[in-house]
Design a protein around this motif. Structure first.
Motif, mmCIF file in Angstrom:
data_model
loop_
_atom_site.group_PDB
_atom_site.id
_atom_site.type_symbol
_atom_site.label_atom_id
_atom_site.label_comp_id
_atom_site.label_asym_id
_atom_site.label_seq_id
_atom_site.Cartn_x
_atom_site.Cartn_y
_atom_site.Cartn_z
ATOM 1 N N UNK A 25 0.695 -7.820 10.346
ATOM 2 C CA UNK A 25 0.850 -6.454 10.819
ATOM 3 C C UNK A 25 1.675 -5.673 9.804
ATOM 4 N N UNK A 26 1.120 -4.535 9.331
ATOM 5 C CA UNK A 26 1.821 -3.708 8.364
ATOM 6 C C UNK A 26 2.337 -2.441 9.048
ATOM 7 N N UNK A 47 0.851 -1.181 0.000
ATOM 8 C CA UNK A 47 0.000 0.000 0.000
ATOM 9 C C UNK A 47 0.888 1.233 0.000
ATOM 10 N N UNK A 48 0.638 2.151 -0.927
ATOM 11 C CA UNK A 48 1.446 3.357 -1.073
ATOM 12 C C UNK A 48 0.527 4.566 -1.076
ATOM 13 N N UNK A 49 0.764 5.499 -0.150
ATOM 14 C CA UNK A 49 -0.065 6.705 -0.039
ATOM 15 C C UNK A 49 0.856 7.916 -0.157
ATOM 16 N N UNK A 101 10.910 -1.943 14.044
ATOM 17 C CA UNK A 101 9.890 -1.568 13.071
ATOM 18 C C UNK A 101 9.229 -0.237 13.436
ATOM 19 N N UNK A 102 9.986 0.837 13.566
ATOM 20 C CA UNK A 102 9.361 2.120 13.913
ATOM 21 C C UNK A 102 8.522 2.650 12.757
ATOM 22 N N UNK A 125 4.769 4.110 2.600
ATOM 23 C CA UNK A 125 4.474 2.786 2.048
ATOM 24 C C UNK A 125 4.460 1.786 3.202
ATOM 25 N N UNK A 126 3.672 0.759 3.044
ATOM 26 C CA UNK A 126 3.542 -0.240 4.106
ATOM 27 C C UNK A 126 4.342 -1.488 3.746
ATOM 28 N N UNK A 127 4.800 -2.171 4.791
ATOM 29 C CA UNK A 127 5.524 -3.421 4.591
ATOM 30 C C UNK A 127 5.347 -4.274 5.840
ATOM 31 N N UNK A 128 5.639 -5.565 5.676
ATOM 32 C CA UNK A 128 5.569 -6.475 6.806
ATOM 33 C C UNK A 128 6.951 -6.560 7.441
#
Length: 629
Positions: free
Chosen positions: A418-419, A391-393, A446-447, A407-410
């Protein structure tokens, strides 16, 4: 004795000696009994009392039959219209019946008890049913309306099915309406106010038995003159109007003072949207004229989100269900649909995030499962996806078409689906991750990072978790190096921490000046040094934007419970711009241009008990311009 008699006697003796069983006489016939059936004895409880539309259990306990026969029961009432006794079947072995009474009154209910032979007995009881007054559930009334324009009040109430009603409305201007009301789920009462003002409306529903309930609308309705101008702190304030509907909202303003946004349109060519009273249409306001930009062919709604100084407008157009929309560009009054990129989901909404001086447009397509960000170069009919991720915003773009966003990542080591969001800078096809401020000492690798804005030099601003586990205001230089600008307070409502992204905002201008807010506190940074912006008396200050002169625009709560728009500068401090010329109790800023003109929405400030420190996002708004002299 004759010889024949002797022979017969001898024969009988011989036969008797040959059979062990004695000879017995046949049994006598059973006696003839003559019985008489005895009827049952019916018993019914009562008298009973209850309220209309209630279910009352009528008992026939104690009913007997002297012969011990199995009995059948049939229940009847003296009023088959207002009394429901259930199925009209003969029931065997039942000693009760649940009976519903639909209206108040005195009733007779009987039970007829019958045995298998047809013998029957009847018992009758009385039932006294009381009236239940109507109950008003809610009143729906617009928070504001233009003077001399009809206002609709929707009254939703409930009562017994057979009752009839009258709705009495006191409009607060000295007039009262009374009308019969055969419908209980949503009667509509209409009124027209002749003079501007603030009016409290009270409605009473009375049934045919005198039962009543009254309710006042949660907030008074504000009636205003849309042509009236006002002046506050040297700014001229004016209402930009609508297309006949009750709502309008500006989204962007360019340096020429042109404003774009969305307004509700009503008319024969527009139609009605299942009670929404029209469809939203994109608008362009230019020097006092509000122009309907319409929709694309076959569509019903549209909105304009961004405009540059050349008058190029970016927005979207959609069909009636609002579930899917396509990017739309208006140039010289003509609308062109953006050629769709490969879909990420079946139902997507396209939103224009930014447009630069070259006419390049940044889009975000939000689907049911993920978001994608696309860049459309000026003059091209299609756009390309800039970053490949779950997901990219994207959130900002400068005139060099450098783009920032999240952008989201695992994250490795985190269990479950959890992203985590990280920041990025996209520059001509090359993506650089913007580093977090730090890592928590307890091993969290994962900050979360969020990026809001970028200037012409490539410096960007946003938020990042630090090694202390707290969220911080931060900036990144063009190479991605991060700078700590201080702890960003958590947003709270009634003492509870909430997640409200619209209250956490960072903005940067081309002079490197930064403004930001979080947790109801707002700051301004020059040369890395922060200073508090303050508030209008009751805290809860939110930054919306910052222009090239270093003027900050946003909202802040006042001591009397209203929410006002403000502008702030180092030279003049905080200036209260009020709520606009309509006399409403709330205002929300949406943008500022280089000369200092401010746009926003005006509406009634409605606060939930659990959100006492901020106004609820309004459903009905007016488009307002604060024009600097």
């Amino acid at each position: 004795m004759s010889r024949f008699s002797l022979v017969l006697l001898a024969t009988l003796v011989a036969l008797a000696c040959q059979n062990d069983k004695p000879i017995t006489a046949p049994p006598p016939p059973p006696p003839v009994r003559t019985t008489h059936n005895r009827p049952p004895h019916a018993v019914i409880g009562g008298p009973y009392t209850g309220v209309e539309e209630s279910m009352i259990r009528i008992s026939s306990a104690g009913t007997t039959d002297p012969d011990g026969d199995t009995l059948s029961y049939r229940w009847v009432a003296d009023d088959t219209v207002r009394v429901k006794t259930g199925p009209d079947d003969v029931e065997v072995g039942y000693g009760y019946r649940d009976v519903m009474f639909l209206d108040d009154g005195a009733y007779l209910v009987s039970v007829i008890v019958t045995d298998p032979s047809g013998a029957a007995d009847t018992a009758t009881t009385t039932v006294a049913i009381s009236n239940v007054p109507p109950e008003i559930h809610n009143l729906e009334l617009a928070t504001s309306q233009v003077v001399a324009t009809p206002v609709d009040l929707i009254v939703r109430y409930s009562d017994a099915y057979l009752d009839t009603h009258r709705v009495i409305t006191r409009w607060g201007d000295g007039t009262t309406d009374s009308m019969p009301s055969p419908i209980t789920w949503g009667d509509t009462v209409r009124h027209t106010y002749a003079l501007p003002g603030r009016y409290a409306v009270t409605t009473t529903v009375v049934d045919d038995d005198g039962g009543r309930d009254s309710m006042q609308t949660p907030n008074p309705i504000v009636i205003f003159d849309p042509t009236a101008h006002a002046s506050v702190a040297g700014y001229e304030t004016l209402d930009l109007g609508t297309f006949g509907g009750v709502s309008a909202a500006p989204a962007d303003i360019n340096d020429r003072g042109q404003v774009v946004g969305v307004a509700r349109a009503i008319g024969a060519q527009v139609g009605d949207d299942y009670g929404r009273h029209g469809f939203d249409h994109a608008f362009l306001w230019d020097n006092g004229v509000l122009r309907d930009l319409g929709t694309l062919s076959g569509d019903r709604g549209s909105e304009a989100r961004k405009i540059n100084n050349d008058g190029i407008i970016a927005g979207s157009s959609w069909w009636a269900d609002y579930a899917t929309s396509a990017g739309t560009v208006w140039t010289n009054g003509d609308a062109v649909r953006l050629q769709p990129a490969p879909p990420g989901d079946e139902r997507e909404k396209a939103a224009a995030v930014a447009i630069n001086s070259a006419g390049d447009i940044l889009w975000v397509r939000s689907g049911e499962n993920r978001s994608m960000s696309d860049l459309q170069r000026h003059g091209e009919a299609s756009a390309r996806e800039i970053v490949q991720a779950h997901s990219v915003v994207a959130s900002g773009m400068n005139d060099r078409s450098q783009i920032v966003g999240d952008f989201s990542y695992h994250c490795d080591g985190v269990a479950g689906d959890v992203l985590i969001y990280r920041g990025f800078l996209w520059d001509n096809g090359v993506t650089r991750e913007l580093s977090p401020l730090g890592y928590a000492p307890f091993g969290d690798r994962c900050p979360s990072v969020h990026v809001d804005d970028i200037d012409q030099s490539g410096q960007s601003v946003g938020f990042s978790f630090g090694s202390d586990g707290a969220d911080h205001f931060v900036s990144w230089n063009g190479n991605g190096a991060v700078t700590d600008l201080g702890v960003a307070a958590l947003d709270t409502v009634a003492g509870n921490v909430i997640s409200n992204p619209k209250n956490r905002r960072m903005a940067i201008n081309d002079r490197g000046q930064i403004a930001g807010s979080a947790g109801g506190q707002a700051f301004f940074w020059t040369g890395g040094v922060a200073r508090s912006i303050g508030s209008l008396g009751a805290g809860h200050t939110v930054v919306v934007d910052l222009n090239e002169d270093g003027t900050v625009v946003g909202m802040s709560s006042t001591a009397n419970g209203e929410q006002h728009v403000f502008v702030w500068s180092e030279a003049r401090g905080m200036i209260d711009l009020g709520t606009g010329p309509q006399g409403l109790s709330g205002a929300w800023a949406t943008g500022i241009n280089s000369r200092g003109d401010v746009i926003g929405i005006s509406a009634e400030c409605v606060r939930y008990p659990s959100q006492a420190d901020e106004c609820r996002t309004p459903d009905q708004t007016r488009a307002t311009l604060w024009r600097k002299p």
